[in-house]
Design a protein around this motif. Structure first.
Motif, PDB file in Angstrom:
ATOM      1  N   LYS A 105       6.716 -19.383 -24.827  1.00 15.26           N
ATOM      2  CA  LYS A 105       5.634 -20.211 -24.281  1.00 15.26           C
ATOM      3  C   LYS A 105       4.421 -20.196 -25.210  1.00 15.26           C
ATOM      4  CE  LYS A 105       7.045 -19.786 -19.412  1.00 15.26           C
ATOM      5  NZ  LYS A 105       7.597 -21.118 -19.157  1.00 15.26           N
ATOM      6  N   ALA A 120      -2.885 -26.906 -20.048  1.00 12.51           N
ATOM      7  CA  ALA A 120      -3.892 -25.947 -19.571  1.00 12.51           C
ATOM      8  C   ALA A 120      -4.425 -25.109 -20.730  1.00 12.51           C
ATOM      9  CB  ALA A 120      -3.248 -25.034 -18.524  1.00 12.51           C
ATOM     10  N   VAL A 143      -3.163 -18.132 -14.195  1.00 13.92           N
ATOM     11  CA  VAL A 143      -1.701 -18.085 -14.284  1.00 13.92           C
ATOM     12  C   VAL A 143      -1.280 -17.156 -15.421  1.00 13.92           C
ATOM     13  CG1 VAL A 143       0.390 -19.478 -14.500  1.00 13.92           C
ATOM     14  CG2 VAL A 143      -1.648 -20.447 -13.402  1.00 13.92           C
ATOM     15  N   VAL A 155       6.620 -16.173 -14.231  1.00 11.47           N
ATOM     16  CA  VAL A 155       5.282 -16.749 -14.039  1.00 11.47           C
ATOM     17  C   VAL A 155       4.670 -16.286 -12.721  1.00 11.47           C
ATOM     18  CG1 VAL A 155       4.029 -18.920 -13.656  1.00 11.47           C
ATOM     19  CG2 VAL A 155       5.760 -18.767 -15.471  1.00 11.47           C
ATOM     20  N   VAL A 157       1.406 -17.195 -10.431  1.00  7.87           N
ATOM     21  CA  VAL A 157       0.205 -17.988 -10.164  1.00  7.87           C
ATOM     22  C   VAL A 157      -0.677 -17.096  -9.300  1.00  7.87           C
ATOM     23  CG1 VAL A 157      -0.703 -20.109  -9.146  1.00  7.87           C
ATOM     24  CG2 VAL A 157       1.512 -20.147 -10.310  1.00  7.87           C
ATOM     25  N   GLU A 186      -3.152 -18.569 -18.589  1.00  6.02           N
ATOM     26  CA  GLU A 186      -3.701 -19.926 -18.669  1.00  6.02           C
ATOM     27  C   GLU A 186      -4.420 -20.383 -17.418  1.00  6.02           C
ATOM     28  OE1 GLU A 186      -0.164 -22.195 -19.749  1.00  6.02           O
ATOM     29  OE2 GLU A 186      -0.064 -23.022 -17.719  1.00  6.02           O
ATOM     30  N   GLU A 187      -5.201 -21.383 -17.655  1.00 13.02           N
ATOM     31  CA  GLU A 187      -5.996 -22.066 -16.642  1.00 13.02           C
ATOM     32  C   GLU A 187      -5.078 -22.565 -15.523  1.00 13.02           C
ATOM     33  OE1 GLU A 187      -8.213 -26.462 -16.738  1.00 13.02           O
ATOM     34  OE2 GLU A 187      -7.134 -25.702 -18.468  1.00 13.02           O
ATOM     35  N   LEU A 189      -3.960 -25.195 -12.927  1.00 11.07           N
ATOM     36  CA  LEU A 189      -4.071 -26.650 -12.786  1.00 11.07           C
ATOM     37  C   LEU A 189      -3.719 -27.047 -11.368  1.00 11.07           C
ATOM     38  CD1 LEU A 189      -2.104 -27.764 -15.999  1.00 11.07           C
ATOM     39  CD2 LEU A 189      -4.594 -27.659 -15.729  1.00 11.07           C
ATOM     40  N   GLU A 193       3.402 -31.804  -9.427  1.00 11.92           N
ATOM     41  CA  GLU A 193       4.306 -31.537 -10.544  1.00 11.92           C
ATOM     42  C   GLU A 193       5.397 -32.589 -10.606  1.00 11.92           C
ATOM     43  OE1 GLU A 193       4.622 -26.949  -9.735  1.00 11.92           O
ATOM     44  OE2 GLU A 193       5.511 -27.441 -11.686  1.00 11.92           O
ATOM     45  N   LYS A 215      10.638 -26.265  -5.730  1.00 12.34           N
ATOM     46  CA  LYS A 215      10.987 -24.918  -6.198  1.00 12.34           C
ATOM     47  C   LYS A 215      10.995 -23.866  -5.083  1.00 12.34           C
ATOM     48  CE  LYS A 215       8.852 -26.011 -10.494  1.00 12.34           C
ATOM     49  NZ  LYS A 215       9.881 -26.875 -11.055  1.00 12.34           N
ATOM     50  N   ASN A 225       9.554 -18.724  -5.266  1.00 13.64           N
ATOM     51  CA  ASN A 225      10.185 -19.782  -6.050  1.00 13.64           C
ATOM     52  C   ASN A 225      11.661 -19.489  -6.286  1.00 13.64           C
ATOM     53  OD1 ASN A 225       8.154 -21.633  -6.331  1.00 13.64           O
ATOM     54  ND2 ASN A 225       7.579 -21.024  -8.394  1.00 13.64           N
ATOM     55  N   MET A 274       2.038 -31.524 -14.864  1.00 14.54           N
ATOM     56  CA  MET A 274       1.147 -31.543 -13.705  1.00 14.54           C
ATOM     57  C   MET A 274       0.370 -32.849 -13.816  1.00 14.54           C
ATOM     58  SD  MET A 274       0.392 -29.575 -11.090  1.00 14.54           S
ATOM     59  CE  MET A 274       0.367 -27.810 -11.389  1.00 14.54           C
ATOM     60  N   GLU A 285       4.995 -26.827 -19.011  1.00 13.48           N
ATOM     61  CA  GLU A 285       5.902 -26.169 -19.960  1.00 13.48           C
ATOM     62  C   GLU A 285       6.853 -27.217 -20.513  1.00 13.48           C
ATOM     63  OE1 GLU A 285       9.050 -23.692 -18.543  1.00 13.48           O
ATOM     64  OE2 GLU A 285       9.509 -25.029 -16.891  1.00 13.48           O
TER      65      GLU A 285
HETATM   66  N1  LIG Z   1      -1.250 -23.731 -15.367  1.00 13.50           N
HETATM   67  C1  LIG Z   1      -0.656 -23.779 -14.162  1.00 13.50           C
HETATM   68  N2  LIG Z   1      -1.361 -24.146 -13.070  1.00 13.50           N
HETATM   69  C2  LIG Z   1      -0.772 -24.161 -11.845  1.00 13.50           C
HETATM   70  N3  LIG Z   1       0.521 -23.857 -11.618  1.00 13.50           N
HETATM   71  C3  LIG Z   1       1.270 -23.490 -12.675  1.00 13.50           C
HETATM   72  C4  LIG Z   1       0.730 -23.438 -13.997  1.00 13.50           C
HETATM   73  N4  LIG Z   1       1.709 -23.038 -14.830  1.00 13.50           N
HETATM   74  C5  LIG Z   1       2.793 -22.849 -14.067  1.00 13.50           C
HETATM   75  N5  LIG Z   1       2.563 -23.118 -12.783  1.00 13.50           N
HETATM   76  C6  LIG Z   1       3.525 -23.031 -11.656  1.00 13.50           C
HETATM   77  O1  LIG Z   1       4.516 -22.070 -11.962  1.00 13.50           O
HETATM   78  C7  LIG Z   1       5.799 -22.695 -12.083  1.00 13.50           C
HETATM   79  C8  LIG Z   1       6.583 -22.020 -13.194  1.00 13.50           C
HETATM   80  O2  LIG Z   1       5.882 -22.140 -14.415  1.00 13.50           O
HETATM   81  P1  LIG Z   1       6.590 -22.653 -15.737  1.00 13.50           P
HETATM   82  O3  LIG Z   1       5.583 -22.689 -16.840  1.00 13.50           O
HETATM   83  O4  LIG Z   1       7.296 -23.931 -15.446  1.00 13.50           O
HETATM   84  O5  LIG Z   1       7.594 -21.469 -16.083  1.00 13.50           O
HETATM   85  P2  LIG Z   1       9.152 -21.237 -15.834  1.00 13.50           P
HETATM   86  O6  LIG Z   1       9.773 -22.526 -15.384  1.00 13.50           O
HETATM   87  O7  LIG Z   1       9.613 -20.797 -17.165  1.00 13.50           O
HETATM   88  O8  LIG Z   1       9.208 -20.158 -14.805  1.00 13.50           O
HETATM   89  C9  LIG Z   1       5.496 -24.154 -12.325  1.00 13.50           C
HETATM   90  O9  LIG Z   1       6.552 -24.985 -11.928  1.00 13.50           O
HETATM   91  C10 LIG Z   1       4.238 -24.353 -11.502  1.00 13.50           C
HETATM   92  O10 LIG Z   1       4.563 -24.523 -10.130  1.00 13.50           O
END
Ligand SMILES: Nc1ncnc2c1ncn2[C@@H]1O[C@H](COP(=O)(O)OP(=O)(O)O)[C@@H](O)[C@H]1O
Ligand SMILES: [Mg+2]
Length: 427
Positions: A105, A120, A143, A155, A157, A186-187, A189, A193, A215, A225, A274, A285
Motif C-alpha cells: 500500500k 487520502a 485509518v 485495515v 478504521v 491515512e486520512e 474519507l 465506496e 463488506k 468486515n 470512495m 486502494e
Molecule cells: N481512508 C479511508 N477512509 C475511510 N475508510 C477506509 C479508508 N481506507 C480504507 N477504508 C475502509 O477499509 C476497507 C478496507 O481498506 P482497503 O484499503 O480496501 O484494504 P484491504 O481491501 O486490503 O483490506 C475499505 O473497503 C473501506 O471500507
C-alpha cells in the motif's frame, strides 16, 4: 482454445463459466478449482498448489492451455506471471513488479502521489513511536493499514486515537507478520465506496461496469468486515460521467505512472473508490486482479467474449478491440456463508437445492465448496454466490433471493438486505 484458471473461489468459477460461453473456448482447467468448477460442463480441476509455478507451467504446456488467467493476488505478488511467461505461456495478469500496486500500500501511495491521483493524505511508518506521534497529532477518526497482503484483515478504521494506537501496537507486534512491519496511516474519507475494475494492456485502459459490494457480515452494513457478502452492478453510484472522470483522473494516470516505472502492466487494475460528498472519486486502494464478489456480477453482464478481451490485453492490442458490450440489465449477487464466518466456522456440510436455485433463474457461483463422492460440500467461509440478472435491481434481487431460498446446508447464513441502496432504483 483451452484455458487455465488459477484459484479456487467464486471469482474463478465465474471466470471459467464465462470463458466457456465463448465460441472459441472448448475447455477450461482450474488449478485447484472448487466444487463449482468440478461440476461445470467443459471444466475440470487439477489438484496443484497455485504456488507451484513449475508444475503449473508443465501442465499448461503439456495440455496446450493457451490462455492462463490468474485469479488471486498472492500468486501474482509472488511472480507467477513472470514465471509462466518465461515458459512462453500467454498469461493474463500483471508481473510481480506490477502487482506491487496491491501488495504494498505504501508503494501504491507513492505511485498515486507521483501521478497526482486523488487519494487520502497518508504517511508511512516502519516504527511504532513516530506512528503513534502521528495519530496523536492527526486525531481520530483515522485509518491504519498494514502495508502488505493481509487477506482483507489488515485495515483498522479507528474511531479513536486509542483504537489507532492499539492497531499500531498489534501490527508491529506481529499480528500480520511481515505485511504489518510497515504501516500506512491515512486520512479518514467519507462517502460511498464503489469498485471500478478496468482491463489494460499497459497502454490502453478500459473500465468494466462499475460495481458495489457489501463488506460487513451484518445487515445494515454492521459487524466485522468479510471478503464480501454480496454485490451488484452496474452501480448507479458511478454513472457514465463519473466513470469518465475515473478514467481520466485515476485509471489513465495510474497506467502512465506504472510505465514511468518501467512496468508494462497487463491485466486487471481494480480501483477501490470512495465517492466523496462533493462527488470527487478518490482511491481507497488498488487491486491487481478481478474482485470477489464483484466479478460474479460483472461477468454475467458481459456480452463480448471474455477471451477476446483478455487476449487483446496480453497481446497489447486493446486499442483496436471494438467497444466492450454489456447486457442492458442489472446483476445482483447474494453470498451464502457458513455459520461463524468471518470467524471460525464448520466445514463439510452437504449442500442441497443447487438445481432448484438454477431453475429459479440464478447462476450459483461456488466459493468454498468441494465435490466429493457425488456431493457438493461446504468448506470455505463464503460458500456460494447466488447471482441473478433482471431488468431492474429490484427484479435481479428478487430472483437471487428466490433462488437462495431453495439452497440448504447446516448453518447457512446470508444477508437479507443486499442492494438496499439500489433496490428501488429504476422502478
Ligand atoms: N481512508 C479511508 N477512509 C475511510 N475508510 C477506509 C479508508 N481506507 C480504507 N477504508 C475502509 O477499509 C476497507 C478496507 O481498506 P482497503 O484499503 O480496501 O484494504 P484491504 O481491501 O486490503 O483490506 C475499505 O473497503 C473501506 O471500507
Ligand atoms: Mg479493499
Amino acid at each position: 482454445m483451452k484455458a487455465l484458471v488459477i484459484g479456487n473461489g467464486g471469482r474463478e468459477h465465474a471466470l471459467a463459466w464465462k470463458l466457456l460461453q465463448s465460441p472459441q473456448v472448448s475447455e477450461v482447467v482450474c488449478i485447484p478449482g472448487n466444487g463449482g468448477t468440478a461440476t461445470l460442463a467443459g471444466c475440470r480441476n487439477l489438484a496443484l498448489n497455485p504456488s507451484d509455478f513449475e508444475g503449473i507451467a508443465r501442465v499448461a504446456l503439456v495440455n496446450n492451455l493457451s490462455l492462463v488467467v490468474v485469479g488471486p493476488e498472492q500468486p501474482l505478488a509472488d511472480g507467477i506471471v513472470d514465471a509462466l511467461q518465461a515458459e512462453g505461456l500467454a498469461v493474463f495478469g500483471p508481473s510481480q513488479a506490477g502487482a506491487q500496486i496491491e501488495a504494498s500500500k505504501a508503494w501504491a501511495k507513492d505511485l498515486m502521489a507521483a501521478a497526482g491521483i486523488p487519494t487520502a493524505a497518508a504517511a508511512t511508518f516502519t516504527e511504532a513511536a513516530p506512528a503513534i506521534a502521528y495519530v496523536e497529532a492527526q486525531g481520530a477518526p483515522i485509518v491504519v493499514k498494514a502495508d502488505g497482503l493481509a487477506a482483507g484483515k489488515g485495515v483498522t478504521v479507528a474511531q479513536s486515537v486509542e483504537e489507532a494506537k492499539a492497531a499500531i501496537a498489534a501490527a508491529f507486534g506481529g499480528q500480520f507478520g511481515a505485511a504489518g512491519q510497515r504501516l500506512v496511516i491515512e486520512e479518514y474519507l467519507t462517502g460511498q465506496e464503489a469498485s471500478v475494475l478496468a482491463v489494460t494492456d499497459g497502454l490502453t485502459i478500459r473500465p468494466l461496469v462499475p460495481a458495489q459490494d457489501h463488506k460487513p457480515i451484518g445487515e445494515g452494513d454492521t459487524g466485522p468486515n468479510t471478503g464480501g457478502m454480496g454485490a451488484y452492478a452496474p452501480t448507479p453510484v458511478v454513472p457514465p460521467e463519473l466513470l469518465d472522470r475515473v478514467q481520466t483522473t485515476i485509471l489513465e494516470p495510474a497506467i502512465a505512472a506504472l510505465r514511468d516505472r518501467g512496468i508494462d502492466y497487463r491485466g486487471v487494475l481494480y480501483a477501490g473508490l470512495m465517492i466523496t460528498p462533493d462527488g470527487t472519486p478518490k482511491v481507497v486502494e488498488f487491486n491487481c486482479r478481478f474482485g470477489d464478489p464483484e466479478t460474479q456480477v460483472i461477468l454475467p453482464l458481459l456480452e463480448t467474449p471474455l477471451d477476446d478481451i483478455l487476449l487483446a490485453c496480453i497481446e497489447q492490442r486493446l486499442e483496436d478491440l471494438p467497444p466492450i458490450e454489456w447486457k442492458a440489465q442489472a446483476a445482483a449477487c447474494v453470498v451464502a456463508a457458513a455459520a461463524g464466518y468471518p470467524g471460525s466456522h464448520e466445514k463439510g456440510m452437504t449442500i442441497s437445492g443447487l438445481e432448484a436455485a438454477t431453475e429459479a433463474g440464478a447462476v450459483v457461483f461456488h466459493g468454498g465448496t468441494q465435490f466429493k463422492g457425488g456431493q457438493v460440500l461446504a468448506y470455505g467461509g463464503r460458500v456460494l454466490g447466488v447471482t441473478a440478472l433482471g431488468d431492474s435491481f429490484g427484479a435481479a434481487l428478487q430472483r437471487a433471493y428466490g433462488a437462495i431460498a431453495a439452497i440448504e446446508f447446516d448453518g447457512i447464513y446470508y444477508r437479507k438486505d443486499i442492494g438496499y441502496r439500489v433496490r428501488d432504483w429504476g422502478q
